[in-house]
Design an enzyme around this catalytic site. Structure first.
Site, PDB file in Angstrom:
ATOM      1  N   GLU A   1       0.867  -1.165   0.000  1.00  0.00           N
ATOM      2  CA  GLU A   1       0.000   0.000   0.000  1.00  0.00           C
ATOM      3  C   GLU A   1       0.915   1.230   0.000  1.00  0.00           C
ATOM      4  O   GLU A   1       1.830   1.323   0.825  1.00  0.00           O
ATOM      5  CB  GLU A   1      -0.883   0.007   1.255  1.00  0.00           C
ATOM      6  CG  GLU A   1      -1.837   1.182   1.203  1.00  0.00           C
ATOM      7  CD  GLU A   1      -2.765   1.294   2.407  1.00  0.00           C
ATOM      8  OE1 GLU A   1      -2.723   0.433   3.294  1.00  0.00           O
ATOM      9  OE2 GLU A   1      -3.522   2.278   2.431  1.00  0.00           O
TER      10      GLU A   1
ATOM     11  N   LYS B   1       4.233   0.888   9.180  1.00  0.00           N
ATOM     12  CA  LYS B   1       4.318   2.172   8.484  1.00  0.00           C
ATOM     13  C   LYS B   1       3.605   3.276   9.254  1.00  0.00           C
ATOM     14  O   LYS B   1       4.044   4.419   9.251  1.00  0.00           O
ATOM     15  CB  LYS B   1       3.733   2.043   7.072  1.00  0.00           C
ATOM     16  CG  LYS B   1       4.697   1.358   6.121  1.00  0.00           C
ATOM     17  CD  LYS B   1       4.106   1.252   4.736  1.00  0.00           C
ATOM     18  CE  LYS B   1       3.108   0.124   4.673  1.00  0.00           C
ATOM     19  NZ  LYS B   1       2.494  -0.036   3.361  1.00  0.00           N
TER      20      LYS B   1
ATOM     21  N   ARG C   1       5.437 -12.844   9.625  1.00  0.00           N
ATOM     22  CA  ARG C   1       6.071 -11.574   9.286  1.00  0.00           C
ATOM     23  C   ARG C   1       7.415 -11.474   9.983  1.00  0.00           C
ATOM     24  O   ARG C   1       7.666 -12.149  10.980  1.00  0.00           O
ATOM     25  CB  ARG C   1       5.168 -10.396   9.618  1.00  0.00           C
ATOM     26  CG  ARG C   1       4.792 -10.283  11.073  1.00  0.00           C
ATOM     27  CD  ARG C   1       3.675  -9.261  11.290  1.00  0.00           C
ATOM     28  NE  ARG C   1       4.116  -7.908  11.056  1.00  0.00           N
ATOM     29  CZ  ARG C   1       3.602  -7.103  10.106  1.00  0.00           C
ATOM     30  NH1 ARG C   1       2.649  -7.520   9.319  1.00  0.00           N
ATOM     31  NH2 ARG C   1       4.041  -5.880   9.975  1.00  0.00           N
TER      32      ARG C   1
HETATM   33  P1  ATP Z   1       2.638  -2.071   7.732  1.00  0.00           P
HETATM   34  O1  ATP Z   1       1.975  -2.636   8.919  1.00  0.00           O
HETATM   35  O2  ATP Z   1       4.067  -1.768   7.931  1.00  0.00           O
HETATM   36  O3  ATP Z   1       1.898  -0.927   7.123  1.00  0.00           O
HETATM   37  P2  ATP Z   1       1.457  -3.676   5.772  1.00  0.00           P
HETATM   38  O4  ATP Z   1       1.362  -5.155   5.784  1.00  0.00           O
HETATM   39  O5  ATP Z   1       0.236  -2.901   6.043  1.00  0.00           O
HETATM   40  O6  ATP Z   1       2.646  -3.264   6.698  1.00  0.00           O
HETATM   41  P3  ATP Z   1       1.666  -3.435   2.974  1.00  0.00           P
HETATM   42  O7  ATP Z   1       2.112  -2.284   2.189  1.00  0.00           O
HETATM   43  O8  ATP Z   1       0.228  -3.824   2.911  1.00  0.00           O
HETATM   44  O9  ATP Z   1       2.074  -3.145   4.456  1.00  0.00           O
HETATM   45  O10 ATP Z   1       2.590  -4.702   2.721  1.00  0.00           O
HETATM   46  C1  ATP Z   1       2.950  -5.182   1.462  1.00  0.00           C
HETATM   47  C2  ATP Z   1       3.362  -6.613   1.608  1.00  0.00           C
HETATM   48  O11 ATP Z   1       4.454  -6.717   2.505  1.00  0.00           O
HETATM   49  C3  ATP Z   1       2.234  -7.453   2.176  1.00  0.00           C
HETATM   50  O12 ATP Z   1       2.141  -8.652   1.426  1.00  0.00           O
HETATM   51  C4  ATP Z   1       2.657  -7.707   3.580  1.00  0.00           C
HETATM   52  O13 ATP Z   1       2.186  -8.948   4.037  1.00  0.00           O
HETATM   53  C5  ATP Z   1       4.189  -7.675   3.491  1.00  0.00           C
HETATM   54  N1  ATP Z   1       4.762  -7.285   4.761  1.00  0.00           N
HETATM   55  C6  ATP Z   1       4.519  -6.171   5.471  1.00  0.00           C
HETATM   56  N2  ATP Z   1       5.195  -6.164   6.639  1.00  0.00           N
HETATM   57  C7  ATP Z   1       5.907  -7.312   6.660  1.00  0.00           C
HETATM   58  C8  ATP Z   1       6.804  -7.909   7.602  1.00  0.00           C
HETATM   59  N3  ATP Z   1       7.117  -7.308   8.753  1.00  0.00           N
HETATM   60  N4  ATP Z   1       7.355  -9.103   7.279  1.00  0.00           N
HETATM   61  C9  ATP Z   1       7.052  -9.706   6.122  1.00  0.00           C
HETATM   62  N5  ATP Z   1       6.224  -9.214   5.203  1.00  0.00           N
HETATM   63  C10 ATP Z   1       5.639  -8.038   5.455  1.00  0.00           C
HETATM   64 MG    MG Z   2      -1.416  -2.470   5.007  1.00  0.00          MG
END
Ligand code: ATP
Ligand code: MG
Length: 556
Positions: free
Chosen positions: A37, A276, A266
């Protein structure tokens, strides 16, 4: 990286599933995607997902798409879209074809919502936020059906169209899937699939005032792109029911080999925040200088600090991919960067706390050029020129008037070797009114140039130095962890766990050759640590170096 066997592919449960799907003929090729995102910069957790998705596509000669999951226009920004692309490429990966956006599919998503309404599987609901929560029930109690649940498809179509035309206010109503208010999975209790937002979107401008929800959008986007294995983190495990439910009820997606979702754990890293939203708070509150502050766990932060893409990929390989939640030690990441830099970083000399040395028996006005190896064991890395003259600087910590045998540096009346140069002996020193040493007077032995410490002389230590007339002043940014607590995510507020010493600025002197240091490329400042020129703030006239990583782990 020399110590990495690139021929050995990682093995993990996801690759086992793929092997089986290829062996049984369920799929003839592999299609993955990385779906960030664009609401922040990518962090090291994303690197895990990037290495997994792009790595699988590479190894199986498949494809990996970069798809921006852009269904929250208020939180998203084109700057994030750009930084994410730059970071994926810097990590060494390239997506297939054009960049995709979930918003590319807004027309189709709208059509699919209409299809569900027509099938009696979605309805426009006017419960407000509190009522919706109350009707949803709890983990122990089933929910109650919304009073709007049995509206006819015709009425719902008309209401949904009014939503699209902007005839309702934000929050006044939403489109919900009609699934099961008694489901043990909360996400199946008639989830919202479309909501009203009068927001400008970075891709679709003002075309829409209704936006699809993540769970509805993601599975359909995967299916449209013929993703075979949709890899996400464990918190989406329950949502897999919804992922499958949506596709099960749309005519276009009935192929037996359509996309499937698989979850992995994760990355959690000690002393590191990995959300984020929380990282954005640090930026907005000016607790760091930006998303690419060298203390941030973002890809851009690590890059600016001098980490290499290869070391981050290696780290992702070492942590592996499982379904087990765990906390990874920072030492593991540090080890990856140290191993790489020890092999590849050119050596240089920099003095962090300078004190002057005068070599009294060295001819005044004479400047000698010494060729010094850029790497102790890699001749192919070449040599550089160092100036040597009567006045030098060494580190204040490298001189004592008196010391015991354990102190292997310069002591009054004793000898030490200057790295790449001569053996010197400290004769006396001068101090200021407060007792601080201002100048150390030495003599040198002109027979000792270029000989190593095993040349028969009993010289206990080797210290680094810079020549006074050619050395350049430099700002040295000494970093420590941003947080004091191994699990900062658990703290009530970041203020409690922020390390007040995460940045200390020193004003040192560096050898003249470092004027040409390439930004973000780490050098080993001998005996001090790995440092790289800062990509934003360093210039030839104003050198600024970031501490990439100390030579040894000083925290453990
Ligand atoms: P955040 O909580 O940091 O905003 P998010 O999962 O909301 O993380 P996205 O931009 O939706 O962020 O993530 C893109 C991809 O990265 C998704 O497939 C998510 O599962 C993966 N991802 C995000 N954080 C991690 C992590 N700590 N370890 C492994 N994969 C991750
Ligand atoms: Mg997200």
């Amino acid at each position: 990286m020399s110590h990495v066997d690139t021929e050995v592919r990682p093995s993990n449960f996801i690759r086992n599933i793929i092997d089986e799907d290829l062996a049984t003929g369920k799929h003839s090729s592999v299609q993955t995607r990385f779906p960030p995102e664009p609401n922040g910069f990518l962090h090291i957790g994303h690197a895990k997902s990037i290495c997994l998705n792009f790595g699988i596509a590479q190894d199986y000669k498949g494809q990996c798409n970069l798809r921006f999951d852009d269904t929250n226009p208020e939180k998203e920004d084109i700057d994030y879209v750009n930084s994410i692309q730059a970071d994926v490429q810097w990590l060494g990966f390239q997506w297939d074809g054009d960049i995709r956006y979930s918003s590319n599919y807004f027309d189709q998503l709208h059509q699919y919502a209409v299809e569900l309404i027509n099938k009696g599987l979605a309805y426009v609901c006017f419960l407000n936020g509190d009522e919706t929560r109350e009707y949803r029930g709890t983990l122990k109690e089933p929910g109650k059906n919304s009073p709007y649940r049995d509206t006819t498809p015709e009425e719902n179509l008309a209401l949904f169209e009014k939503m699209r035309l902007g005839e309702f206010k934000e929050g006044e109503c939403s489109l919900r899937a009609k699934i099961d208010m008694a489901s043990p999975f909360m996400c199946m209790r008639d989830p919202i699939i479309y909501r009203i937002r009068f927001a400008h979107h970075h891709q679709t401008a003002d075309k829409w005032c209704i936006y699809p929800m993540y769970d509805f959008t993601h599975c359909i986007s995967d299916a449209i792109e013929n993703i075979t294995h949709s890899l996400c983190t464990l918190e989406f495990q329950d949502n897999r029911r919804l992922y499958d439910w949506v596709l099960d009820h749309l005519d276009d997606f009935q192929a037996p080999n359509r996309t499937r979702q698989y979850e992995f754990s994760r990355l959690n890293l000690e002393y590191t925040l990995m959300s984020k939203r929380k990282l954005n708070d640090l930026v907005v509150r000016n607790l760091v200088t930006g998303w690419d502050d060298a203390r941030m766990p973002t890809i851009a932060g690590y890059r600016r600090r001098g980490y290499t893409a290869a070391s981050i990929r290696e780290f992702c390989k070492r942590i592996g991919v499982t379904k087990q939640d765990n906390m990874v030690e920072v030492a593991m990441l540090d080890a990856c960067i140290r191993e790489e830099l020890n092999d590849f970083a050119p050596r240089a000399m920099a003095v962090i706390n300078p004190v002057k040395v005068v070599i009294e028996n060295y001819p005044e006005g004479q400047v000698e050029i010494i060729n010094a190896a850029n790497h102790p064991s890699k001749e192919e890395m070449g040599k550089r020129e160092l100036s040597f003259a009567r006045e030098l600087f060494i580190d204040a910590d490298d001189f004592r008037e008196e010391a015991n045998k354990k102190y292997k540096r310069l002591v009054q009346g004793k000898e030490v070797r200057l790295r790449n140069a001569y053996v010197i002996k400290a004769e006396r020193c001068e101090k200021d009114a407060e007792g601080n040493i201002t100048t150390i007077f030495c003599t040198y032995d002109d027979e000792t140039l270029g000989k190593n410490p095993s040349d028969g002389r009993k010289v206990k230590g080797v210290i680094h130095w810079v020549e006074a007339s050619t050395a350049k002043p430099a700002e040295l940014r000494m970093y420590e962890r941003l947080f004091n607590d191994p699990n900062p995510a658990a703290a009530e507020s970041v203020d409690e766990v922020l390390n007040p010493h995460s940045l200390t600025i020193k004003h040192g002197l560096v050898e003249a050759s470092l004027v040409n240091a390439e930004a973000e490329k780490a050098y080993q400042f001998e005996r001090e640590g790995y440092f790289c020129a800062d990509s934003k703030d360093s210039s030839k006239d104003n050198l600024v170096f970031n501490l990439t990583v100390p030579l040894r782990d000083t925290f453990e």
